[in-house]
Design a protein around this motif. Structure first.
Motif, mmCIF file in Angstrom:
data_model
loop_
_atom_site.group_PDB
_atom_site.id
_atom_site.type_symbol
_atom_site.label_atom_id
_atom_site.label_comp_id
_atom_site.label_asym_id
_atom_site.label_seq_id
_atom_site.Cartn_x
_atom_site.Cartn_y
_atom_site.Cartn_z
ATOM 1 N N GLN A 247 40.671 39.538 47.364
ATOM 2 C CA GLN A 247 39.849 38.092 46.695
ATOM 3 C C GLN A 247 40.389 37.289 48.322
ATOM 4 O OE1 GLN A 247 42.461 36.508 43.124
ATOM 5 N NE2 GLN A 247 41.793 39.323 42.613
ATOM 6 N N PHE A 248 41.342 37.230 49.244
ATOM 7 C CA PHE A 248 41.396 36.114 49.975
ATOM 8 C C PHE A 248 40.211 36.591 51.025
ATOM 9 C CE2 PHE A 248 42.448 35.258 54.616
ATOM 10 C CZ PHE A 248 42.657 34.175 54.708
ATOM 11 N N LEU A 249 39.622 37.670 51.228
ATOM 12 C CA LEU A 249 38.998 37.816 52.409
ATOM 13 C C LEU A 249 37.384 37.991 51.743
ATOM 14 C CD1 LEU A 249 40.115 41.889 53.894
ATOM 15 C CD2 LEU A 249 39.441 39.746 54.970
ATOM 16 N N PHE A 250 37.089 37.550 50.343
ATOM 17 C CA PHE A 250 36.434 37.156 49.879
ATOM 18 C C PHE A 250 35.430 36.150 49.696
ATOM 19 C CE2 PHE A 250 33.535 35.876 46.113
ATOM 20 C CZ PHE A 250 32.553 36.555 45.650
ATOM 21 N N MET A 251 36.903 35.497 49.562
ATOM 22 C CA MET A 251 37.190 33.752 49.891
ATOM 23 C C MET A 251 36.036 33.064 50.497
ATOM 24 S SD MET A 251 39.085 30.982 51.187
ATOM 25 C CE MET A 251 40.910 31.678 51.378
ATOM 26 N N GLN A 252 36.875 33.709 52.018
ATOM 27 C CA GLN A 252 36.492 33.992 53.522
ATOM 28 C C GLN A 252 34.790 33.902 53.195
ATOM 29 O OE1 GLN A 252 38.937 36.112 55.709
ATOM 30 N NE2 GLN A 252 39.541 34.292 56.828
ATOM 31 N N ALA A 253 34.541 34.999 53.524
ATOM 32 C CA ALA A 253 32.906 35.390 53.175
ATOM 33 C C ALA A 253 32.115 34.240 52.402
ATOM 34 C CB ALA A 253 32.253 36.936 53.134
ATOM 35 N N LEU B 41 37.825 40.353 41.052
ATOM 36 C CA LEU B 41 36.272 39.378 42.344
ATOM 37 C C LEU B 41 35.655 38.391 41.981
ATOM 38 C CD1 LEU B 41 36.143 42.029 45.035
ATOM 39 C CD2 LEU B 41 37.015 40.024 44.848
ATOM 40 N N GLU B 42 35.407 38.783 39.512
ATOM 41 C CA GLU B 42 34.231 38.638 39.126
ATOM 42 C C GLU B 42 35.243 37.132 38.691
ATOM 43 O OE1 GLU B 42 31.848 39.081 34.714
ATOM 44 O OE2 GLU B 42 33.813 40.515 35.483
ATOM 45 N N SER B 43 36.716 36.682 38.479
ATOM 46 C CA SER B 43 36.330 35.931 38.040
ATOM 47 C C SER B 43 37.345 34.961 39.028
ATOM 48 C CB SER B 43 38.294 36.187 37.410
ATOM 49 O OG SER B 43 39.483 36.397 37.895
ATOM 50 N N TRP B 44 37.225 35.288 40.526
ATOM 51 C CA TRP B 44 37.494 34.755 40.828
ATOM 52 C C TRP B 44 36.310 33.772 42.010
ATOM 53 C CZ3 TRP B 44 40.602 31.087 43.725
ATOM 54 C CH2 TRP B 44 40.441 31.467 44.917
ATOM 55 N N GLU B 45 35.201 34.367 41.370
ATOM 56 C CA GLU B 45 34.125 34.393 42.458
ATOM 57 C C GLU B 45 33.312 33.261 41.430
ATOM 58 O OE1 GLU B 45 29.686 35.464 43.470
ATOM 59 O OE2 GLU B 45 30.939 37.118 42.087
ATOM 60 N N LYS B 46 33.460 33.022 39.779
ATOM 61 C CA LYS B 46 33.738 31.751 38.987
ATOM 62 C C LYS B 46 34.173 30.560 39.653
ATOM 63 C CE LYS B 46 33.148 34.735 34.462
ATOM 64 N NZ LYS B 46 32.664 35.268 33.240
ATOM 65 N N ASN B 47 35.555 30.745 39.970
ATOM 66 C CA ASN B 47 36.163 29.195 40.269
ATOM 67 C C ASN B 47 35.828 29.344 41.442
ATOM 68 O OD1 ASN B 47 38.421 28.914 38.465
ATOM 69 N ND2 ASN B 47 39.054 30.668 38.703
ATOM 70 N N LEU B 48 35.223 29.816 42.509
ATOM 71 C CA LEU B 48 34.854 29.499 44.314
ATOM 72 C C LEU B 48 33.167 28.637 43.932
ATOM 73 C CD1 LEU B 48 35.680 31.865 46.224
ATOM 74 C CD2 LEU B 48 36.729 30.256 45.857
ATOM 75 N N ASN B 49 32.446 29.619 42.696
ATOM 76 C CA ASN B 49 30.883 28.853 42.334
ATOM 77 C C ASN B 49 31.523 27.172 41.161
ATOM 78 O OD1 ASN B 49 29.159 30.685 43.087
ATOM 79 N ND2 ASN B 49 29.531 31.960 41.552
ATOM 80 N N THR B 50 32.481 26.896 41.315
ATOM 81 C CA THR B 50 32.004 25.798 40.227
ATOM 82 C C THR B 50 32.758 25.260 40.961
ATOM 83 O OG1 THR B 50 33.310 26.936 38.667
ATOM 84 C CG2 THR B 50 33.942 24.874 38.252
ATOM 85 N N MET B 51 33.301 25.404 42.117
ATOM 86 C CA MET B 51 33.792 24.438 43.660
ATOM 87 C C MET B 51 32.174 23.865 44.049
ATOM 88 S SD MET B 51 37.086 24.084 44.149
ATOM 89 C CE MET B 51 38.927 23.960 43.368
ATOM 90 N N LEU B 52 31.495 24.863 44.206
ATOM 91 C CA LEU B 52 30.037 25.232 44.605
ATOM 92 C C LEU B 52 29.487 24.033 44.140
ATOM 93 C CD1 LEU B 52 28.660 28.020 46.209
ATOM 94 C CD2 LEU B 52 29.771 26.315 47.825
ATOM 95 N N LEU C 287 39.354 28.786 34.720
ATOM 96 C CA LEU C 287 39.742 29.848 33.667
ATOM 97 C C LEU C 287 40.818 29.284 32.701
ATOM 98 C CD1 LEU C 287 38.423 32.854 35.664
ATOM 99 C CD2 LEU C 287 36.891 30.499 34.229
ATOM 100 N N GLU C 288 40.281 28.935 31.629
ATOM 101 C CA GLU C 288 41.322 29.081 30.489
ATOM 102 C C GLU C 288 42.639 30.160 30.354
ATOM 103 O OE1 GLU C 288 42.315 25.662 28.699
ATOM 104 O OE2 GLU C 288 40.611 26.029 27.756
ATOM 105 N N GLU C 289 42.170 31.178 30.335
ATOM 106 C CA GLU C 289 43.389 31.893 30.281
ATOM 107 C C GLU C 289 44.435 32.373 31.596
ATOM 108 O OE1 GLU C 289 39.419 34.161 31.701
ATOM 109 O OE2 GLU C 289 40.237 33.022 30.185
#
Length: 290
Positions: free
Chosen positions: A187-193, A136-147, A92-94
């Protein structure tokens, strides 16, 4: 600096008592700013000093903006590097601007495409969570990009505010909000799940990978395997004692040049070693042996 690093490699040739070299990791800074000639010099010195033919994993840390075609071509065809660790931090650019990264979001994406173009099957990317801009929204975007990019290994770290950095100064002046621990925890717990539902294995607190793509080098740290660290600020462990080099570049180079001790040593008691074994083992899925 490269000359002094090579001198230290030679000086420390007996540190590992002739043990076979399993892994090599060039990091703890940005070794991708070195030229091919400078990297060649280091690899040649390693080969002259140790048996590196036994190394099954040789990793180079790199910034996305350093991974151009010329450099990747050199790494693939003329160096022993078999694995890359890419300091993406965010797509994410920002967030990249906030972290004062040299690369932009486009370069973050293209670096992975380029690594695949040069057939590096083993690579890892870093992500940072818990920044004041992250939710959580921006973090999920980053994780989805990894997928979507099918990255085989991911390292996720909480933002740490180090003293005397620009970020520390901005927070103390009230120019930037301080990161909140509760946000980082969430965000850590969200990443685990998240990764658990997508067939990734969190084999260590900060490291997640597909089956068969665990980092051998880092895993050896957590398992207590002896290692030798070379360069300013580098740490070493021989199984009984720990030592760390001077972190001041100029002083490190001066001491190496003048054959003056450039490191401090801590002798570990049995209690110290037991505590370290438990501390590092409990970070991993392997745990500890009672």
């Amino acid at each position: 600096m490269v000359d002094r690093i090579c001198s230290e490699i030679q000086n420390q040739k007996d540190y590992l008592n002739g043990a076979n070299i399993e892994t090599i990791y060039l990091g703890g800074g940005t070794p991708s700013v070195l030229s091919p000639n400078e990297l060649d010099q280091i690899f040649q010195q390693l080969a002259n000093t140790f048996n590196i033919n036994t190394a099954s994993e040789i990793t180079l840390e790199a910034n996305p903006d350093d991974l151009n075609d010329k450099f990747l071509g050199y790494l693939k065809d003329y160096s022993p590097v078999s694995r890359l660790s890419i300091g993406i931090q965010s797509f994410l650019e920002e967030e990249l601007k906030f972290m004062n990264r040299a690369h932009n979001a486009k370069e973050a994406y293209s670096s992975i495409d380029k690594v695949r173009k040069y057939d590096f099957e083993e690579f890892s990317t870093d992500l940072i969570y818990g920044s004041p801009l992250s939710n959580l929204e921006s973090w999920e975007k980053n994780l989805n990009t990894m997928l979507e990019l099918q990255v085989p290994h991911i390292s996720c770290y909480a933002l740490t505010v180090e003293e005397k950095t620009a970020l520390d100064h901005q927070i103390k002046k009230g120019l930037t909000p301080a990161p909140l621990e509760k946000d980082a925890s969430e965000q850590f717990l969200f990443m685990q799940a998240f990764f658990n539902t997508h067939n990734y294995i969190q084999y260590e607190i900060s490291n997640i990978a597909k089956e068969g793509h665990f980092a051998k080098h880092n895993s050896n740290y957590w398992k207590g395997v002896p290692y030798l660290g070379i360069g300013p600020g580098a740490h070493s462990f021989d199984g009984k004692n720990r030592q760390w080099n001077l972190s001041n570049n100029a002083l490190y180079m001066k001491n190496i040049e003048n054959n003056i001790q450039h490191y401090e040593v801590e002798e570990l008691t049995d209690r110290d070693r037991y505590n370290e074994y438990v501390m590092t083992g409990l970070r991993t899925i392997w745990g500890v042996e009672k």
